[in-house]
Enzyme design. Structure first.
Site, PDB file in Angstrom:
ATOM      1  N   CYS A 198     -20.338  26.694 -65.067  1.00  0.00           N
ATOM      2  CA  CYS A 198     -20.247  26.029 -63.854  1.00  0.00           C
ATOM      3  C   CYS A 198     -21.076  26.919 -62.626  1.00  0.00           C
ATOM      4  O   CYS A 198     -20.540  27.993 -61.990  1.00  0.00           O
ATOM      5  CB  CYS A 198     -19.079  25.970 -63.060  1.00  0.00           C
ATOM      6  SG  CYS A 198     -19.035  25.035 -61.701  1.00  0.00           S
ATOM      7  N   CYS A 376     -22.679  19.120 -61.298  1.00  0.00           N
ATOM      8  CA  CYS A 376     -22.282  19.992 -60.540  1.00  0.00           C
ATOM      9  C   CYS A 376     -22.030  19.679 -59.201  1.00  0.00           C
ATOM     10  O   CYS A 376     -22.706  19.727 -58.445  1.00  0.00           O
ATOM     11  CB  CYS A 376     -23.328  21.545 -60.619  1.00  0.00           C
ATOM     12  SG  CYS A 376     -22.480  22.898 -59.763  1.00  0.00           S
TER      13      CYS A 376
END
Length: 447
Positions: A198, A376
Site C-alpha cells: 500500500c 489505492c
C-alpha cells in the site's frame, strides 16, 4: 451519502452496501494442532492473509475442503487497509481483526505452524515444528516482511511517545496517540527505500493528520513534512497531479530522495540520508513521527528455489504461475509482479489465479491474463478520497464513470465502510475478484 452514480448503477451500489446488514456466519473452528494434519494435500496454501484465505476458499470448491490446507502461524487475521483510519482515530483497531479460525474456509485444514523451508523439486515444505508436508499444487501467499530493525533505533524506539506506525498492529494506535498529543513543531512522515505494501498509506496519514490539526486548531503550529525516498509523490501522473495540488493548497513540505536511517526516540530526532548524495545526512527534530518501515520478502523465500534474485516469488506476470515450477503459484505481496502491493490487487489476482489453476489441473494452457490492476484509495481527509486505480503500464484503469482524481465523499464511504464488508463477506469467501465486473456493468450501461 453522495451518490457515485444514478439509476441502475446507484441501485447496484446500494445492493453492495446491504452487505452490511448480513452477519458473518458462526465461527468455523478448525484443528490447528500439527498432529491432526495429514502429510499430503492436493492444494497447499502458504499464508493465511488476504491471498491465502481467498485462494483456499476458491480451491475448496475445486478439489474439496478435505484436500486443501493452509499453513499459517497467526491466531488473528487482520484487514490491514483500515489501519490508515485507525491511526487517525477514525476507526477502532478492534474492527480490523478476527480469529484466524473464523476465516479459514470450513473443512479446510489449518496447519498452525510457520514455513521454514520450501523444496519445490520434491513437492514439499517443512514447518517449524518439524513436519514435512507434500502437495500436488502449491500456492504461495506469504505476504511481505516488515523490517523495522533496519532503521537504527527501532523497533525499541516505539517505547517512547511521539512516534507511531500504521503498518503494525503493535504500533498503529501509537500513531493516534502521537497525533492527539501533538502541540507544536514538526510532524514528520516517511517512505522507505524499498518496495512497500500500500504505497499510498505513508502519505494518507499525512493528509489525515493535517486535517486533524485543522480541526483541533493546531494547524498554524504544525510544520508538516513528508520525506520520501522516491522521486515523485505518486507513480501515476493523473493522480500525482491531483496530489501535488493538495500539497500546494495545504502548505505541506515534500522532500524527495530522503531515506530514514535512524530514529533517536529519546531526543525526538529522525536522521535521513540523501539518496542523491550517499553519506550525506540530515537530522530533523520532531513532535510527531510516523514511520513506514523498510520491507522485504519473507526470510524463508529469500533463499528459496522459488525466488528471483531479489527474493520475491518468481511468477509469470499474466498467469501467476511460477516460471520454473508449473505446479507452484504465487499471489499478493510476496510475488515479483510489477504492480503496487495492495489488497485490491490481491482480489484481482485471485480471479486470474483461480482460472489459471483450473486450466493447469486439466492439462490446458492458461488463457486469462492479469493486467496488473491495483487500487489505492488515497485518503486526503476524514471525508474525502481520491480513488486511484491503474494497471501495469501505470495507466488509469478506473471503475466508476466519474473523474476519480477528484476528492469525493462517496469514495471515502466506499473505503471506510463498503470495502471492509466486501473483504469479509465476499473476498475471503472466494467470491470477489476485483471490480472488473462492476466496470463492465457501468460501461455497458453507458453504451
Amino acid at each position: 451519502m453522495v451518490p457515485l452514480v444514478s439509476g441502475p448503477r446507484a441501485q447496484l451500489f446500494t445492493c453492495l452496501l446491504r452487505l452490511g446488514t448480513q452477519q458473518v456466519g458462526p465461527l468455523q473452528l478448525h484443528t490447528g494442532a500439527s498432529c491432526a494434519a495429514r502429510n499430503h494435500y492436493e492444494v497447499l496454501v502458504l499464508g493465511g492473509g488476504s491471498g491465502g484465505i481467498t485462494m483456499a476458499a476458491r480451491m475448496k470448491r475445486k478439489v474439496g475442503a478435505e484436500n486443501v490446507a493452509v499453513v499459517e502461524p497467526s491466531e488473528r487475521h487482520f484487514y490491514q487497509p483500515i489501519w490508515t483510519l485507525v491511526g487517525a482515530g477514525a476507526k477502532q483497531l478492534s474492527s480490523s481483526g478476527r480469529p484466524t479460525a473464523s476465516v479459514i474456509p470450513s473443512g479446510v485444514e489449518w496447519i498452525k505452524a510457520r514455513v521454514v523451508e520450501l523444496n519445490p523439486d520434491k513437492n514439499c515444505i517443512h514447518t517449524d515444528n518439524g513436519k514435512e508436508i507434500s502437495y500436488r499444487y502449491l500456492i504461495i501467499a506469504l505476504g511481505i516482511q516488515l523490517d523495522y530493525e533496519k532503521i537504527k533505533g527501532l523497533p525499541e524506539g516505539f517505547a517512547h511517545p511521539k512516534i507511531g506506525s500504521n503498518y503494525s498492529v503493535k504500533t498503529v494506535e501509537k500513531t493516534w496517540k502521537a497525533l492527539q498529543d501533538f502541540k507544536e513543531g514538526n510532524a514528520v512522515f516517511t517512505f522507505p527505500n524499498t518496495p512497500v505494501k500500500c504505497a499510498g498509506a505513508p502519505q494518507k496519514i499525512m493528509y489525515l493528520s493535517e486535517a486533524y490539526f485543522r480541526k483541533t486548531g493546531k494547524r498554524s503550529k504544525a510544520n508538516i513534512i513528508f520525506n520520501t525516498s522516491l522521486g515523485a509523490i505518486f507513480g501515476v501522473k493523473k493522480y500525482a497531479d491531483a496530489l501535488q495540488e493538495i500539497i500546494r493548497e495545504r502548505n505541506l513540505t515534500v522532500n524527495y530522495k530522503q531515506n530514514l536511517i535512524e530514529v533517536r526516540a529519546d531526543k525526538q530526532e529522525a536522521v535521513f540520508e540523501n539518496l542523491d548524495k550517499p553519506g550525506e545526512t540530515q537530522v530533523i527534530s520532531y513532535e510527531m513521527l510516523h514511520v513506514t518501515p523498510p520491507m522485504s520478502p519473507p526470510d524463508v523465500l529469500k533463499t528459496s528455489p522459488v525466488a528471483d534474485a531479489a527474493g520475491w516469488v518468481d511468477v509469470d506476470k499474466e498467469t501467476l504461475q511460477h516460471k520454473k515450477y508449473p505446479n507452484v503459484f504465487g499471489i499478493g505481496d510476496c510475488t515479483n509482479l510489477p504492480t503496487s502491493k495492495t489488497a485490491a490487487a490481491v482480489a484481482a489476482q485471485s480471479g486470474i489465479l483461480d482460472r489459471t489453476i483450473s486450466l493447469i489441473m486439466k492439462n490446458q494452457t492458461p488463457t486469462k491474463k492479469y493486467d496488473g490492476y491495483t487500487s489505492c484509495p488515497l485518503v486526503t481527509g476524514y471525508n474525502r478520497v481520491i480513488l486511484a486505480e491503474f494497471d501495469y503500464k501505470a495507466e488509469p484503469l478506473e471503475t466508476f464513470p466519474v473523474d476519480q482524481s477528484k476528492e469525493r465523499l462517496s469514495m471515502y464511504l466506499m473505503k471506510a465502510d463498503l470495502m471492509p464488508l466486501l473483504y469479509w463477506n465476499l473476498m475471503l469467501r472466494g467470491y470477489w475478484g476485483g471490480p472488473a465486473f462492476l466496470r463492465k456493468l457501468f460501461h455497458l450501461g453507458m453504451s
